[in-house]
Design an enzyme around this catalytic site. Structure first.
Site, PDB file in Angstrom:
ATOM      1  CB  SER A 181     -79.407 -34.397 -67.556  1.00 51.74           C
ATOM      2  OG  SER A 181     -79.375 -35.782 -67.814  1.00 51.74           O
TER       3      SER A 181
ATOM      4  CB  CYS B 172     -78.988 -40.933 -57.465  1.00 57.49           C
ATOM      5  SG  CYS B 172     -79.455 -40.256 -59.036  1.00 57.49           S
TER       6      CYS B 172
ATOM      7  CB  THR C  73     -64.817 -38.609 -80.395  1.00 60.03           C
ATOM      8  OG1 THR C  73     -63.438 -38.738 -80.726  1.00 60.03           O
ATOM      9  CG2 THR C  73     -65.664 -38.704 -81.645  1.00 60.03           C
TER      10      THR C  73
ATOM     11  CG  ASN D 240     -83.387 -34.674 -57.491  1.00 58.13           C
ATOM     12  OD1 ASN D 240     -82.978 -33.654 -56.947  1.00 58.13           O
ATOM     13  ND2 ASN D 240     -82.878 -35.853 -57.225  1.00 58.13           N
TER      14      ASN D 240
ATOM     15  CD  GLN E 217     -85.433 -34.041 -62.337  1.00 55.87           C
ATOM     16  OE1 GLN E 217     -86.436 -34.038 -63.058  1.00 55.87           O
ATOM     17  NE2 GLN E 217     -84.729 -35.126 -62.108  1.00 55.87           N
TER      18      GLN E 217
ATOM     19  CG  HIS F  92     -81.164 -39.489 -68.521  1.00 51.71           C
ATOM     20  ND1 HIS F  92     -81.841 -40.147 -67.521  1.00 51.71           N
ATOM     21  CD2 HIS F  92     -80.117 -38.886 -67.918  1.00 51.71           C
ATOM     22  CE1 HIS F  92     -81.220 -39.963 -66.370  1.00 51.71           C
ATOM     23  NE2 HIS F  92     -80.162 -39.185 -66.580  1.00 51.71           N
TER      24      HIS F  92
ATOM     25  N   GLY G 201     -75.694 -34.956 -66.771  1.00 56.01           N
ATOM     26  CA  GLY G 201     -75.907 -33.848 -65.839  1.00 56.01           C
ATOM     27  C   GLY G 201     -74.840 -33.835 -64.749  1.00 56.01           C
ATOM     28  CB  THR G 202     -73.169 -36.589 -62.926  1.00 57.09           C
ATOM     29  OG1 THR G 202     -74.393 -37.156 -62.454  1.00 57.09           O
ATOM     30  CG2 THR G 202     -72.082 -36.746 -61.883  1.00 57.09           C
TER      31      THR G 202
END
Ligand code: PLP
Length: 378
Positions: free
Chosen positions: A199, A323, A237, A149, A179, A201, A69-70
Site C-alpha cells: 500500500s 480501521c 484507467t 499493524n 507494514q 500511503h 492494500g485492501t
C-alpha cells in the site's frame, strides 16, 4: 503536532507530491490514448512500475497496481481460492490479520470454505509450527501477514514457505506486506511467497494506491474486467498521479531503507525505555520486531480517553488500528491480554521525522494524562 501514527498513514513525501502534481497538471494523458500525451503516460506507468519493483526486489511484470492494500489483499485471497478450486476448500490464515484479509476469508466461509484462524502468543507472534499443524491435503491458500499493524510483530513467512515446500503442499502463500515494505530487508523471493500486498500511503505515497505482487508463472484470474489494463487482470484507467507518487516514495524509501531502519529501531528503544521509566503503571505489551511499531498499555485508563487527551495536547497516536474506529481490537483480543491491559492499549508508530525530543514531550504528556484522568475519576 507530534505524529506517532505512521502505521495508520504517512505524510506524502515532497518528491511524491511533486511527481503526482506534475502528472495531474502536465503529463495527465490517459495511458490508453494513442496520441503523444497518452503514449507518454503509458511509458511513465511502466517506468514507475519498474521503480516500485526495484524497491521491492521483483520483476516489473510481477507487479500489478491496485487502488489500495485492501484491494490487493482481497484479490490475493480470492485468487488463492480460485486457483485451488479443484484441489480443496481449506484456507489457513491468522487471527491477527488486517480486516482486508479476514473479511474475504469470512466471505469464503459463507461460500463453503473452511478457514483456520491461527492464534498468536501473548506477544502477537504466530508460529510456523501452528501452520504445520493446521495444514491439510485440501489447503489451497496460506495468508500470513509480514508485520502486524498493531503490535509490530514479524510473522515467520519465509519459514512457512520452506514448510510448504518440505511438505510438498500445493497451497499458495500470500503475505500482506503493507507494514513491512521498506521497514524490513526482504524480497518476495527471499520470503518465498506467491503473492504479496503493498500500500502506497504507508510509505510516503498517496492514499488510494497500492500493488499486488503475483509471482511470474502463476496464472492469475482478473479482478476487474473491462478495458484490459494491467495485462487484462485489473481493468480501470491507471491512477497515474498516485502511481507516480508511489514510485517516487518507493525509490526514496529503498535508497534510505537501512538508515531509516536503524534510526527507527533506536528511536523505538528510546521510547520504550523513556515511557517505562517516566510513566508509572505503563506496561510494554509489544516491543515490535519491526523497527517502527510498538504497543503499550495504561491498564485501567481507557485508551480512547487517553488518545483524545493526548490529541488535545498535540500528540497523535492510536488506540489500536485506525480501521477499528473505536471497536475493540481483534488483535489484542487474540493475544489474550487481561481486560485492563486491553482497554488501555496504545499503539505508537514512528517515521523518520520523529525525534527523541518529541518522545520526551510525549512521556510528560502521558504522565500528566495518568494523573489528570485519575483525578477526573475516569
Ligand atoms: N494491511 C495492513 C497490515 C494494514 O495496516 C492496512 C492499513 O492499515 C491495510 C492492509 C489496508 O491498506 P489500505 O489502507 O491501503 O487499504
Amino acid at each position: 503536532m507530534h505524529y506517532f501514527d505512521h502505521a495508520a498513514t504517512t505524510p506524502v513525501l515532497p518528491a511524491a507530491a511533486d511527481a503526482a502534481y506534475r502528472v495531474m497538471t502536465k503529463d495527465f494523458g490517459n495511458p490508453a490514448s494513442l496520441h503523444a500525451l497518452g503514449r507518454e503516460a503509458a511509458k511513465e506507468v511502466e517506468t514507475n512500475r519498474a521503480s516500485v519493483a526495484k524497491a521491492l526486489g521483483c520483476q516489473a511484470g510481477e507487479l500489478y497496481f491496485t487502488s489500495c492494500g485492501t484491494e490487493g489483499d482481497n484479490w490475493a485471497v480470492r485468487l488463492g481460492a480460485h486457483l485451488g478450486r479443484h484441489r480443496g476448500k481449506h484456507i489457513i490464515t491468522t487471527a491477527v490479520e488486517h480486516a482486508a484479509v479476514l473479511e474475504p476469508c469470512r466471505y469464503l466461509e459463507q461460500q463453503g470454505y473452511s478457514v483456520t484462524y491461527l492464534l498468536p502468543d501473548h506477544t502477537g507472534r504466530v508460529s510456523a509450527e501452528a501452520v504445520e499443524d493446521a495444514l491439510r491435503e485440501d489447503t489451497v491458500l496460506v495468508s500470513m501477514m509480514l508485520v502486524n499493524n498493531e503490535t509490530g510483530a514479524v510473522q515467520p513467512v519465509a519459514e512457512v514457505s520452506r514448510l510448504l515446500k518440505r511438505k510438498k503442499s500445493a497451497a499458495l502463500l500470500h503475505t500482506d506486506a503493507v507494514q513491512g515494505f521498506l521497514k524490513l530487508d526482504f524480497t518476495p523471493r527471499s520470503l518465498g511467497v506467491d503473492m504479496l500486498t503493498l500500500s502506497a500511503h504507508k510509505i510516503g505515497g498517496m492514499k488510494g494506491s497500492g500493488a499486488l505482487y503475483i509471482r511470474s508463472g502463476l496464472r492469475a484470474e482478473p479482478l476487474l474486467r473491462g478495458g484490459g489494463q494491467e495485462k487484462g487482470l485489473r481493468s480501470g484507467t491507471e491512477a497515474t498521479p498516485q502511481i507516480a507518487a508511489f514510485a517516487a516514495a518507493a525509490g526514496y524509501g529503498a535508497e534510505h531503507r537501512a538508515e531509516h531502519m536503524a534510526y527507527l529501531e533506536d528511536l523505538k528503544a528510546y521510547t520504550l525505555e523513556t515511557l517505562e521509566s517516566k510513566v508509572p503503571g505503563l506496561v510494554i505489551v509489544s516491543r515490535g520486531d519491526a523497527p517502527h511499531i510498538c504497543a503499550v498499555s495504561l491498564p485501567g485508563r481507557p485508551s480512547q480517553v487517553v488518545v483524545r487527551y493526548l490529541s488535545d495536547k498535540g500528540f497523535c497516536l492510536s488506540a489500536g488500528s485506525a480501521c477499528h474506529r473505536g471497536k475493540a481490537s481483534h488483535v489484542y483480543g487474540a493475544m489474550k491480554l487481561s481486560k485492563a491491559v486491553r482497554d488501555g492499549m496504545l499503539r505508537l508508530s514512528f517515521g523518520p521525522s520523529n525525534t527523541k525530543e518529541e518522545i520526551d514531550a510525549l512521556a510528560e504528556a502521558m504522565l500528566a494524562a495518568t494523573k489528570e484522568l485519575v483525578a477526573a475519576g475516569r
